[in-house]
Design a protein around this motif. Structure first.
Motif, PDB file in Angstrom:
ATOM      1  N   THR A  86       0.766  -1.098  -0.039  1.00  0.00           N
ATOM      2  CA  THR A  86       0.079  -0.128  -0.186  1.00  0.00           C
ATOM      3  C   THR A  86       0.714   1.184   0.066  1.00  0.00           C
ATOM      4  O   THR A  86       0.544   2.217  -0.442  1.00  0.00           O
ATOM      5  N   ASP A  87       1.790   1.158   0.785  1.00  0.00           N
ATOM      6  CA  ASP A  87       2.976   2.298   0.746  1.00  0.00           C
ATOM      7  C   ASP A  87       3.232   2.755  -0.678  1.00  0.00           C
ATOM      8  O   ASP A  87       3.315   3.823  -1.306  1.00  0.00           O
ATOM      9  N   VAL A  88       3.953   1.705  -1.382  1.00  0.00           N
ATOM     10  CA  VAL A  88       4.134   1.872  -2.814  1.00  0.00           C
ATOM     11  C   VAL A  88       3.152   2.396  -3.693  1.00  0.00           C
ATOM     12  O   VAL A  88       3.356   3.459  -4.476  1.00  0.00           O
ATOM     13  N   TYR A  89       1.951   1.738  -3.528  1.00  0.00           N
ATOM     14  CA  TYR A  89       0.889   2.065  -4.523  1.00  0.00           C
ATOM     15  C   TYR A  89       0.436   3.765  -4.165  1.00  0.00           C
ATOM     16  O   TYR A  89       0.248   4.686  -5.193  1.00  0.00           O
ATOM     17  N   LEU A  90       0.285   3.943  -2.846  1.00  0.00           N
ATOM     18  CA  LEU A  90      -0.040   5.387  -2.700  1.00  0.00           C
ATOM     19  C   LEU A  90       1.123   6.434  -2.794  1.00  0.00           C
ATOM     20  O   LEU A  90       0.604   7.668  -3.122  1.00  0.00           O
ATOM     21  N   LEU A  91       2.324   6.147  -2.613  1.00  0.00           N
ATOM     22  CA  LEU A  91       3.168   7.018  -3.110  1.00  0.00           C
ATOM     23  C   LEU A  91       3.219   7.319  -4.512  1.00  0.00           C
ATOM     24  O   LEU A  91       3.411   8.422  -4.913  1.00  0.00           O
ATOM     25  N   ASN A  92       2.912   6.458  -5.477  1.00  0.00           N
ATOM     26  CA  ASN A  92       2.959   6.223  -6.723  1.00  0.00           C
ATOM     27  C   ASN A  92       1.585   7.060  -7.206  1.00  0.00           C
ATOM     28  O   ASN A  92       1.638   7.826  -8.062  1.00  0.00           O
ATOM     29  N   LEU A  93       0.832   7.072  -6.642  1.00  0.00           N
ATOM     30  CA  LEU A  93      -0.688   7.611  -6.859  1.00  0.00           C
ATOM     31  C   LEU A  93      -0.684   9.046  -6.406  1.00  0.00           C
ATOM     32  O   LEU A  93      -0.858   9.856  -7.290  1.00  0.00           O
ATOM     33  N   ALA A  94       0.025   9.621  -5.430  1.00  0.00           N
ATOM     34  CA  ALA A  94       0.527  10.940  -5.220  1.00  0.00           C
ATOM     35  C   ALA A  94       1.330  11.642  -6.114  1.00  0.00           C
ATOM     36  O   ALA A  94       1.219  12.468  -6.867  1.00  0.00           O
ATOM     37  N   VAL A  95       2.367  10.720  -6.795  1.00  0.00           N
ATOM     38  CA  VAL A  95       3.160  11.399  -7.843  1.00  0.00           C
ATOM     39  C   VAL A  95       2.442  11.458  -9.106  1.00  0.00           C
ATOM     40  O   VAL A  95       2.455  12.585  -9.745  1.00  0.00           O
ATOM     41  N   ALA A  96       1.597  10.545  -9.450  1.00  0.00           N
ATOM     42  CA  ALA A  96       0.628  10.488 -10.557  1.00  0.00           C
ATOM     43  C   ALA A  96      -0.246  11.539 -10.423  1.00  0.00           C
ATOM     44  O   ALA A  96      -0.431  12.403 -11.409  1.00  0.00           O
ATOM     45  N   ASP A  97      -1.015  11.826  -9.286  1.00  0.00           N
ATOM     46  CA  ASP A  97      -1.800  13.094  -9.205  1.00  0.00           C
ATOM     47  C   ASP A  97      -1.136  14.451  -9.388  1.00  0.00           C
ATOM     48  O   ASP A  97      -1.487  15.196  -9.924  1.00  0.00           O
ATOM     49  N   LEU A  98       0.142  14.414  -8.798  1.00  0.00           N
ATOM     50  CA  LEU A  98       0.910  15.625  -8.864  1.00  0.00           C
ATOM     51  C   LEU A  98       1.226  16.092 -10.339  1.00  0.00           C
ATOM     52  O   LEU A  98       1.126  17.245 -11.080  1.00  0.00           O
ATOM     53  N   LEU A  99       1.589  15.160 -10.981  1.00  0.00           N
ATOM     54  CA  LEU A  99       2.004  15.312 -12.544  1.00  0.00           C
ATOM     55  C   LEU A  99       0.839  15.498 -13.170  1.00  0.00           C
ATOM     56  O   LEU A  99       0.866  16.662 -14.094  1.00  0.00           O
ATOM     57  N   PHE A 100      -0.316  15.152 -12.926  1.00  0.00           N
ATOM     58  CA  PHE A 100      -1.551  15.263 -13.591  1.00  0.00           C
ATOM     59  C   PHE A 100      -2.132  16.734 -13.073  1.00  0.00           C
ATOM     60  O   PHE A 100      -2.447  17.587 -14.337  1.00  0.00           O
ATOM     61  N   LEU A 101      -1.746  17.259 -12.006  1.00  0.00           N
ATOM     62  CA  LEU A 101      -2.392  18.507 -11.814  1.00  0.00           C
ATOM     63  C   LEU A 101      -1.303  19.783 -12.136  1.00  0.00           C
ATOM     64  O   LEU A 101      -1.735  20.648 -12.543  1.00  0.00           O
ATOM     65  N   CYS A 102      -0.222  19.240 -12.569  1.00  0.00           N
ATOM     66  CA  CYS A 102       0.561  20.117 -13.335  1.00  0.00           C
ATOM     67  C   CYS A 102       0.459  20.411 -14.780  1.00  0.00           C
ATOM     68  O   CYS A 102       0.660  21.699 -15.291  1.00  0.00           O
ATOM     69  N   THR A 103      -0.777  19.714 -15.255  1.00  0.00           N
ATOM     70  CA  THR A 103      -1.158  20.146 -16.647  1.00  0.00           C
ATOM     71  C   THR A 103      -2.439  21.187 -16.409  1.00  0.00           C
ATOM     72  O   THR A 103      -2.707  21.870 -17.516  1.00  0.00           O
ATOM     73  N   LEU A 104      -2.954  21.275 -15.205  1.00  0.00           N
ATOM     74  CA  LEU A 104      -4.218  22.068 -15.280  1.00  0.00           C
ATOM     75  C   LEU A 104      -3.969  23.571 -15.517  1.00  0.00           C
ATOM     76  O   LEU A 104      -4.760  24.168 -16.139  1.00  0.00           O
ATOM     77  N   PRO A 105      -2.845  24.130 -15.142  1.00  0.00           N
ATOM     78  CA  PRO A 105      -2.422  25.458 -15.253  1.00  0.00           C
ATOM     79  C   PRO A 105      -2.561  25.721 -16.759  1.00  0.00           C
ATOM     80  O   PRO A 105      -2.996  26.895 -17.521  1.00  0.00           O
ATOM     81  N   PHE A 106      -1.928  24.780 -17.607  1.00  0.00           N
ATOM     82  CA  PHE A 106      -2.024  24.914 -18.940  1.00  0.00           C
ATOM     83  C   PHE A 106      -3.499  25.090 -19.689  1.00  0.00           C
ATOM     84  O   PHE A 106      -3.706  25.619 -20.501  1.00  0.00           O
ATOM     85  N   TRP A 107      -4.182  24.198 -19.159  1.00  0.00           N
ATOM     86  CA  TRP A 107      -5.671  24.013 -19.656  1.00  0.00           C
ATOM     87  C   TRP A 107      -6.585  25.364 -19.094  1.00  0.00           C
ATOM     88  O   TRP A 107      -7.299  25.840 -19.844  1.00  0.00           O
ATOM     89  N   ALA A 108      -6.297  25.826 -18.006  1.00  0.00           N
ATOM     90  CA  ALA A 108      -6.770  26.980 -17.471  1.00  0.00           C
ATOM     91  C   ALA A 108      -6.609  28.162 -18.381  1.00  0.00           C
ATOM     92  O   ALA A 108      -7.372  28.928 -18.882  1.00  0.00           O
ATOM     93  N   SER A 109      -5.266  28.269 -18.637  1.00  0.00           N
ATOM     94  CA  SER A 109      -4.950  29.534 -19.764  1.00  0.00           C
ATOM     95  C   SER A 109      -5.341  29.130 -21.182  1.00  0.00           C
ATOM     96  O   SER A 109      -5.805  30.132 -21.802  1.00  0.00           O
ATOM     97  N   ASP A 110      -5.499  27.958 -21.517  1.00  0.00           N
ATOM     98  CA  ASP A 110      -6.060  27.862 -22.884  1.00  0.00           C
ATOM     99  C   ASP A 110      -7.566  28.122 -22.890  1.00  0.00           C
ATOM    100  O   ASP A 110      -8.072  28.558 -23.951  1.00  0.00           O
ATOM    101  N   ALA A 111      -8.065  27.855 -21.644  1.00  0.00           N
ATOM    102  CA  ALA A 111      -9.681  28.013 -21.610  1.00  0.00           C
ATOM    103  C   ALA A 111      -9.930  29.819 -21.769  1.00  0.00           C
ATOM    104  O   ALA A 111     -10.881  30.184 -22.444  1.00  0.00           O
ATOM    105  N   ILE A 112      -9.108  30.344 -21.264  1.00  0.00           N
ATOM    106  CA  ILE A 112      -8.986  32.122 -21.109  1.00  0.00           C
ATOM    107  C   ILE A 112      -8.690  32.471 -22.571  1.00  0.00           C
ATOM    108  O   ILE A 112      -9.236  33.428 -23.128  1.00  0.00           O
TER     109      ILE A 112
END
Length: 372
Positions: A86-112
Protein backbone atom coordinates in the motif's frame (compact mmCIF):
# COMPACT_ATOMS: atom_id res chain seq x y z
CA UNK A 1 -9.49 20.67 -24.90
CA UNK A 2 -11.49 18.53 -27.24
CA UNK A 3 -14.95 18.50 -28.82
CA UNK A 4 -18.14 16.46 -28.40
CA UNK A 5 -19.86 15.49 -31.64
CA UNK A 6 -17.66 17.41 -34.11
CA UNK A 7 -18.84 15.25 -37.02
CA UNK A 8 -21.99 17.35 -37.18
CA UNK A 9 -20.03 20.60 -37.32
CA UNK A 10 -16.65 20.23 -39.00
CA UNK A 11 -14.19 22.99 -39.71
CA UNK A 12 -11.11 21.44 -41.22
CA UNK A 13 -8.07 23.48 -42.11
CA UNK A 14 -6.63 20.19 -43.43
CA UNK A 15 -8.78 17.96 -45.64
CA UNK A 16 -7.29 14.77 -44.23
CA UNK A 17 -8.18 15.42 -40.61
CA UNK A 18 -11.20 15.70 -38.33
CA UNK A 19 -11.35 16.81 -34.71
CA UNK A 20 -12.51 14.67 -31.81
CA UNK A 21 -12.92 13.87 -28.15
CA UNK A 22 -14.35 15.97 -25.39
CA UNK A 23 -13.90 19.48 -25.60
CA UNK A 24 -12.62 21.43 -28.60
CA UNK A 25 -13.80 25.00 -28.37
CA UNK A 26 -11.38 26.23 -30.97
CA UNK A 27 -13.75 28.62 -32.66
CA UNK A 28 -16.90 30.56 -31.99
CA UNK A 29 -18.60 29.04 -35.02
CA UNK A 30 -18.52 25.62 -36.61
CA UNK A 31 -20.02 25.36 -40.03
CA UNK A 32 -21.89 22.32 -41.26
CA UNK A 33 -25.36 20.97 -41.90
CA UNK A 34 -27.85 21.43 -39.09
CA UNK A 35 -31.53 20.97 -38.74
CA UNK A 36 -32.05 24.52 -37.60
CA UNK A 37 -29.49 26.68 -39.38
CA UNK A 38 -26.52 26.40 -41.68
CA UNK A 39 -24.17 27.75 -39.01
CA UNK A 40 -23.99 26.89 -35.31
CA UNK A 41 -23.11 29.79 -33.02
CA UNK A 42 -21.09 28.27 -30.21
CA UNK A 43 -19.59 31.48 -28.84
CA UNK A 44 -21.56 31.07 -25.61
CA UNK A 45 -19.96 27.67 -25.03
CA UNK A 46 -16.54 29.24 -25.49
CA UNK A 47 -17.41 32.01 -23.01
CA UNK A 48 -18.76 29.49 -20.51
CA UNK A 49 -15.53 27.53 -20.66
CA UNK A 50 -13.46 30.67 -20.07
CA UNK A 51 -15.59 31.56 -17.06
CA UNK A 52 -16.05 28.10 -15.57
CA UNK A 53 -12.82 26.16 -16.01
CA UNK A 54 -9.96 28.44 -14.84
CA UNK A 55 -11.11 29.07 -11.23
CA UNK A 56 -12.14 25.44 -10.83
CA UNK A 57 -8.88 24.10 -12.26
CA UNK A 58 -6.81 26.39 -10.03
CA UNK A 59 -8.82 25.26 -7.00
CA UNK A 60 -8.27 21.60 -7.86
CA UNK A 61 -4.59 22.33 -8.50
CA UNK A 62 -4.10 24.07 -5.14
CA UNK A 63 -5.95 21.54 -2.99
CA UNK A 64 -4.49 18.57 -4.84
CA UNK A 65 -0.94 19.92 -4.67
CA UNK A 66 -1.15 20.47 -0.90
CA UNK A 67 -2.63 17.03 -0.22
CA UNK A 68 -0.36 15.04 -2.50
CA UNK A 69 2.80 16.92 -1.50
CA UNK A 70 2.00 16.08 2.12
CA UNK A 71 1.79 12.42 1.15
CA UNK A 72 5.16 12.52 -0.64
CA UNK A 73 6.69 14.48 2.26
CA UNK A 74 5.53 12.00 4.89
CA UNK A 75 6.75 9.00 2.92
CA UNK A 76 10.11 10.57 2.08
CA UNK A 77 10.96 12.16 5.46
CA UNK A 78 9.07 10.42 8.26
CA UNK A 79 8.84 6.82 7.09
CA UNK A 80 12.06 6.94 5.07
CA UNK A 81 11.25 3.74 3.21
CA UNK A 82 8.31 1.91 1.72
CA UNK A 83 7.40 -1.04 3.91
CA UNK A 84 4.18 -2.36 2.36
CA UNK A 85 2.41 -2.75 -0.95
CA UNK A 86 0.00 0.00 0.00
CA UNK A 87 2.88 2.38 0.73
CA UNK A 88 4.23 1.78 -2.77
CA UNK A 89 0.86 2.29 -4.44
CA UNK A 90 -0.03 5.40 -2.42
CA UNK A 91 3.30 7.08 -3.13
CA UNK A 92 2.98 6.36 -6.85
CA UNK A 93 -0.62 7.58 -6.76
CA UNK A 94 0.48 10.86 -5.18
CA UNK A 95 3.20 11.31 -7.83
CA UNK A 96 0.74 10.54 -10.64
CA UNK A 97 -1.78 13.04 -9.24
CA UNK A 98 0.91 15.71 -8.89
CA UNK A 99 2.04 15.27 -12.49
CA UNK A 100 -1.59 15.38 -13.62
CA UNK A 101 -2.22 18.55 -11.59
CA UNK A 102 0.75 20.22 -13.30
CA UNK A 103 -1.18 20.13 -16.58
CA UNK A 104 -4.20 22.03 -15.21
CA UNK A 105 -2.64 25.54 -15.34
CA UNK A 106 -2.00 25.02 -19.06
CA UNK A 107 -5.65 24.06 -19.67
CA UNK A 108 -6.82 26.98 -17.52
CA UNK A 109 -4.80 29.35 -19.69
CA UNK A 110 -6.08 27.61 -22.83
CA UNK A 111 -9.66 28.22 -21.70
CA UNK A 112 -9.09 31.96 -21.24
CA UNK A 113 -6.88 33.02 -24.13
CA UNK A 114 -6.19 29.96 -26.22
CA UNK A 115 -3.05 27.85 -26.56
CA UNK A 116 0.12 29.97 -26.52
CA UNK A 117 2.72 27.33 -25.74
CA UNK A 118 3.46 25.77 -29.13
CA UNK A 119 2.84 22.42 -30.78
CA UNK A 120 5.52 20.49 -28.88
CA UNK A 121 4.20 21.48 -25.47
CA UNK A 122 0.67 20.76 -26.66
CA UNK A 123 1.63 17.15 -27.35
CA UNK A 124 3.65 16.87 -24.14
CA UNK A 125 0.99 18.31 -21.83
CA UNK A 126 -1.74 16.22 -23.47
CA UNK A 127 0.34 13.04 -23.12
CA UNK A 128 1.34 13.77 -19.51
CA UNK A 129 -2.31 14.35 -18.66
CA UNK A 130 -3.38 11.05 -20.20
CA UNK A 131 -0.45 9.05 -18.75
CA UNK A 132 -1.34 10.11 -15.25
CA UNK A 133 -5.06 9.67 -15.87
CA UNK A 134 -4.50 6.00 -16.69
CA UNK A 135 -1.86 5.43 -14.01
CA UNK A 136 -4.12 6.89 -11.30
CA UNK A 137 -7.04 4.63 -12.16
CA UNK A 138 -4.76 1.58 -12.42
CA UNK A 139 -3.22 2.36 -9.02
CA UNK A 140 -6.67 2.70 -7.45
CA UNK A 141 -7.44 -0.72 -8.91
CA UNK A 142 -4.23 -2.15 -7.42
CA UNK A 143 -5.05 -0.69 -4.01
CA UNK A 144 -8.38 -2.53 -4.06
CA UNK A 145 -6.59 -5.78 -4.97
CA UNK A 146 -4.09 -5.22 -2.18
CA UNK A 147 -6.91 -4.70 0.33
CA UNK A 148 -8.58 -7.86 -0.96
CA UNK A 149 -5.41 -9.86 -0.35
CA UNK A 150 -4.82 -8.31 3.08
CA UNK A 151 -8.34 -8.94 4.37
CA UNK A 152 -9.65 -11.97 2.49
CA UNK A 153 -6.36 -13.85 2.02
CA UNK A 154 -4.86 -13.09 5.43
CA UNK A 155 -2.60 -16.14 5.69
CA UNK A 156 -1.16 -15.69 2.20
CA UNK A 157 -0.71 -11.98 2.85
CA UNK A 158 1.46 -12.75 5.90
CA UNK A 159 3.45 -15.53 4.26
CA UNK A 160 4.12 -13.59 1.06
CA UNK A 161 4.89 -10.27 2.69
CA UNK A 162 8.32 -9.74 1.12
CA UNK A 163 7.18 -11.05 -2.26
CA UNK A 164 4.13 -8.76 -2.17
CA UNK A 165 6.36 -5.74 -1.71
CA UNK A 166 8.48 -6.77 -4.68
CA UNK A 167 5.40 -7.47 -6.81
CA UNK A 168 3.92 -4.09 -5.92
CA UNK A 169 7.03 -2.31 -7.21
CA UNK A 170 6.93 -4.46 -10.34
CA UNK A 171 3.24 -3.65 -10.78
CA UNK A 172 3.96 0.08 -10.54
CA UNK A 173 6.63 -0.16 -13.25
CA UNK A 174 4.16 -2.04 -15.47
CA UNK A 175 1.46 0.56 -14.77
CA UNK A 176 3.67 3.45 -15.87
CA UNK A 177 4.76 1.60 -19.02
CA UNK A 178 1.19 0.62 -19.97
CA UNK A 179 -0.08 4.13 -19.24
CA UNK A 180 2.59 5.61 -21.49
CA UNK A 181 1.60 3.24 -24.30
CA UNK A 182 -2.09 4.12 -23.86
CA UNK A 183 -1.14 7.81 -24.11
CA UNK A 184 0.48 7.37 -27.53
CA UNK A 185 -2.59 8.81 -29.33
CA UNK A 186 -1.91 12.10 -27.53
CA UNK A 187 1.64 12.16 -28.92
CA UNK A 188 0.35 11.35 -32.40
CA UNK A 189 -2.82 13.40 -32.69
CA UNK A 190 -2.53 16.43 -30.38
CA UNK A 191 -2.28 19.54 -32.56
CA UNK A 192 -2.54 23.29 -32.25
CA UNK A 193 -5.61 24.30 -34.24
CA UNK A 194 -6.64 27.84 -35.15
CA UNK A 195 -10.33 28.65 -34.88
CA UNK A 196 -12.41 31.00 -36.96
CA UNK A 197 -11.76 33.84 -34.53
CA UNK A 198 -7.99 33.46 -34.94
CA UNK A 199 -7.42 31.92 -31.49
CA UNK A 200 -5.32 28.75 -31.30
CA UNK A 201 -6.27 25.72 -29.21
CA UNK A 202 -4.60 22.45 -28.29
CA UNK A 203 -6.96 19.73 -29.52
CA UNK A 204 -6.97 16.15 -30.78
CA UNK A 205 -6.93 15.97 -34.59
CA UNK A 206 -7.48 12.45 -35.92
CA UNK A 207 -6.88 11.01 -39.35
CA UNK A 208 -10.00 11.06 -41.46
CA UNK A 209 -10.68 7.42 -42.27
CA UNK A 210 -13.80 5.41 -42.97
CA UNK A 211 -16.41 5.64 -40.20
CA UNK A 212 -14.02 7.54 -37.90
CA UNK A 213 -12.35 4.28 -36.93
CA UNK A 214 -9.35 5.97 -35.29
CA UNK A 215 -11.49 8.17 -33.09
CA UNK A 216 -13.77 5.30 -32.07
CA UNK A 217 -10.80 3.06 -31.25
CA UNK A 218 -9.12 5.69 -29.05
CA UNK A 219 -12.34 6.51 -27.21
CA UNK A 220 -13.17 2.84 -26.69
CA UNK A 221 -9.67 2.16 -25.37
CA UNK A 222 -9.93 5.05 -22.91
CA UNK A 223 -13.35 3.97 -21.65
CA UNK A 224 -12.46 0.29 -21.27
CA UNK A 225 -8.98 0.68 -19.77
CA UNK A 226 -9.50 3.91 -17.85
CA UNK A 227 -12.92 3.20 -16.36
CA UNK A 228 -14.63 -0.16 -16.99
CA UNK A 229 -11.66 -2.42 -16.12
CA UNK A 230 -10.74 -0.58 -12.86
CA UNK A 231 -14.41 -0.37 -11.89
CA UNK A 232 -15.00 -4.11 -12.38
CA UNK A 233 -11.90 -5.01 -10.36
CA UNK A 234 -12.82 -2.58 -7.57
CA UNK A 235 -16.41 -3.82 -7.40
CA UNK A 236 -15.29 -7.46 -7.23
CA UNK A 237 -12.60 -6.86 -4.58
CA UNK A 238 -14.71 -4.63 -2.36
CA UNK A 239 -17.74 -6.91 -2.68
CA UNK A 240 -15.73 -9.85 -1.35
CA UNK A 241 -14.22 -7.63 1.34
CA UNK A 242 -17.68 -6.50 2.46
CA UNK A 243 -18.88 -10.11 2.65
CA UNK A 244 -15.81 -11.03 4.71
CA UNK A 245 -16.25 -8.09 7.08
CA UNK A 246 -19.92 -8.85 7.62
CA UNK A 247 -18.96 -12.31 8.83
CA UNK A 248 -16.21 -11.00 11.09
CA UNK A 249 -16.68 -10.12 14.75
CA UNK A 250 -14.82 -6.86 14.65
CA UNK A 251 -15.75 -3.62 16.35
CA UNK A 252 -14.34 -1.68 13.41
CA UNK A 253 -16.65 -3.41 10.93
CA UNK A 254 -19.03 -0.49 10.40
CA UNK A 255 -16.19 1.99 9.99
CA UNK A 256 -14.58 -0.29 7.45
CA UNK A 257 -17.78 -0.61 5.44
CA UNK A 258 -18.24 3.14 5.50
CA UNK A 259 -14.78 3.68 4.00
CA UNK A 260 -15.48 1.17 1.22
CA UNK A 261 -18.79 2.77 0.28
CA UNK A 262 -17.22 6.24 0.25
CA UNK A 263 -14.32 5.11 -1.96
CA UNK A 264 -16.58 3.40 -4.51
CA UNK A 265 -19.14 6.22 -4.46
CA UNK A 266 -16.52 8.93 -5.07
CA UNK A 267 -14.97 6.94 -7.92
CA UNK A 268 -18.36 6.47 -9.59
CA UNK A 269 -19.53 10.05 -8.95
CA UNK A 270 -16.36 11.54 -10.43
CA UNK A 271 -15.78 9.17 -13.36
CA UNK A 272 -19.17 7.83 -14.46
CA UNK A 273 -20.64 11.06 -15.95
CA UNK A 274 -17.52 11.79 -18.00
CA UNK A 275 -17.16 8.26 -19.32
CA UNK A 276 -20.88 8.08 -20.10
CA UNK A 277 -20.52 11.12 -22.33
CA UNK A 278 -17.47 9.55 -23.96
CA UNK A 279 -19.62 6.51 -24.77
CA UNK A 280 -22.23 8.75 -26.36
CA UNK A 281 -19.50 10.52 -28.31
CA UNK A 282 -18.08 7.23 -29.60
CA UNK A 283 -21.56 6.22 -30.69
CA UNK A 284 -22.00 9.58 -32.39
CA UNK A 285 -18.70 9.14 -34.23
CA UNK A 286 -19.90 5.80 -35.58
CA UNK A 287 -23.32 7.08 -36.59
CA UNK A 288 -23.90 10.84 -36.40
CA UNK A 289 -27.48 11.33 -35.28
CA UNK A 290 -27.24 14.52 -33.23
CA UNK A 291 -27.19 17.46 -35.65
CA UNK A 292 -29.29 20.03 -33.81
CA UNK A 293 -27.14 23.00 -32.79
CA UNK A 294 -28.78 23.47 -29.38
CA UNK A 295 -28.28 19.80 -28.57
CA UNK A 296 -24.61 19.92 -29.58
CA UNK A 297 -24.01 22.96 -27.37
CA UNK A 298 -25.76 21.23 -24.46
CA UNK A 299 -23.46 18.24 -24.77
CA UNK A 300 -20.44 20.55 -25.02
CA UNK A 301 -21.34 22.17 -21.70
CA UNK A 302 -22.18 18.82 -20.11
CA UNK A 303 -18.77 17.56 -21.24
CA UNK A 304 -17.04 20.48 -19.55
CA UNK A 305 -18.82 19.88 -16.27
CA UNK A 306 -18.30 16.10 -16.37
CA UNK A 307 -14.62 16.50 -17.24
CA UNK A 308 -13.96 18.91 -14.38
CA UNK A 309 -15.82 16.56 -12.02
CA UNK A 310 -13.49 13.74 -13.08
CA UNK A 311 -10.49 15.98 -12.37
CA UNK A 312 -11.53 16.46 -8.73
CA UNK A 313 -10.39 12.91 -7.99
CA UNK A 314 -6.77 14.14 -8.05
CA UNK A 315 -7.36 16.31 -4.98
CA UNK A 316 -9.64 13.80 -3.22
CA UNK A 317 -7.31 10.79 -3.44
CA UNK A 318 -5.07 11.81 -0.49
CA UNK A 319 -8.10 12.14 1.77
CA UNK A 320 -9.74 8.93 0.56
CA UNK A 321 -6.71 6.65 0.52
CA UNK A 322 -4.11 8.15 2.83
CA UNK A 323 -5.37 10.56 5.46
CA UNK A 324 -8.02 8.07 6.62
CA UNK A 325 -5.23 5.72 7.71
CA UNK A 326 -4.59 5.77 11.44
CA UNK A 327 -0.82 5.41 11.10
CA UNK A 328 -0.55 8.10 8.45
CA UNK A 329 -2.63 10.51 10.54
CA UNK A 330 -0.37 9.79 13.48
CA UNK A 331 2.70 10.53 11.37
CA UNK A 332 1.17 13.74 10.04
CA UNK A 333 0.07 15.05 13.43
CA UNK A 334 3.47 14.19 14.89
CA UNK A 335 5.18 16.07 12.07
CA UNK A 336 2.96 19.11 12.57
CA UNK A 337 3.59 19.02 16.31
CA UNK A 338 7.33 18.79 15.75
CA UNK A 339 7.27 21.71 13.30
CA UNK A 340 5.30 23.78 15.77
CA UNK A 341 8.17 23.41 18.22
CA UNK A 342 10.39 25.14 15.68
CA UNK A 343 12.78 22.31 15.16
CA UNK A 344 15.95 23.08 13.29
CA UNK A 345 15.81 22.59 9.52
CA UNK A 346 18.50 19.89 9.61
CA UNK A 347 16.68 17.77 12.17
CA UNK A 348 14.28 15.18 10.80
CA UNK A 349 11.19 14.81 12.96
CA UNK A 350 11.23 11.55 14.89
CA UNK A 351 7.75 10.20 15.39
CA UNK A 352 7.22 7.33 17.75
CA UNK A 353 5.39 4.55 16.01
CA UNK A 354 3.30 3.32 18.92
CA UNK A 355 1.07 0.31 18.38
CA UNK A 356 -2.21 1.29 16.78
CA UNK A 357 -5.29 -0.39 15.52
CA UNK A 358 -4.51 -1.89 12.14
CA UNK A 359 -5.83 -0.26 8.98
CA UNK A 360 -6.10 -1.60 5.47
CA UNK A 361 -5.20 1.85 4.19
CA UNK A 362 -1.81 1.57 5.87
CA UNK A 363 -1.46 -2.22 5.55
CA UNK A 364 0.22 -2.69 8.93
CA UNK A 365 2.19 -5.66 10.12
CA UNK A 366 -0.94 -7.40 11.39
CA UNK A 367 -4.20 -8.23 9.71
CA UNK A 368 -5.49 -4.98 8.17
CA UNK A 369 -8.96 -3.51 8.54
CA UNK A 370 -10.32 -0.31 7.11
CA UNK A 371 -10.74 2.58 9.50
CA UNK A 372 -11.60 6.25 9.60
Amino acid sequence: MDDFFPSAYMTTEMDDYVTQDPLDYSGDYDTGPTQATGMCDRSWVRQFRGWYEPPLFWTIFTLGAVGNLLVVWIYSTVRNRLKTMTDVYLLNLAVADLLFLCTLPFWASDAIKGWEFGRGLCKTVSAVYKINFFSSTFLLMCISVDRYIAIVQVTKAQNWKEKRLFYSKLACVAIWVISTLLAMPEFLFAQVKTGLNGTSFCVMVYWNNANNRTKILVLTLQICMGFILPLLVMVFCYSVIIRTLLRARNFEKHKALRVIFIVVFIFLASQLPYNSLLMVEASQAANATITDCAMVKSFDVAGQVAKSLAYTHACLNPFLYVFVGVRFRQDLFGLIKSCSRRMSKDEIPKISMVPIRPSVVTDTETTPALSL
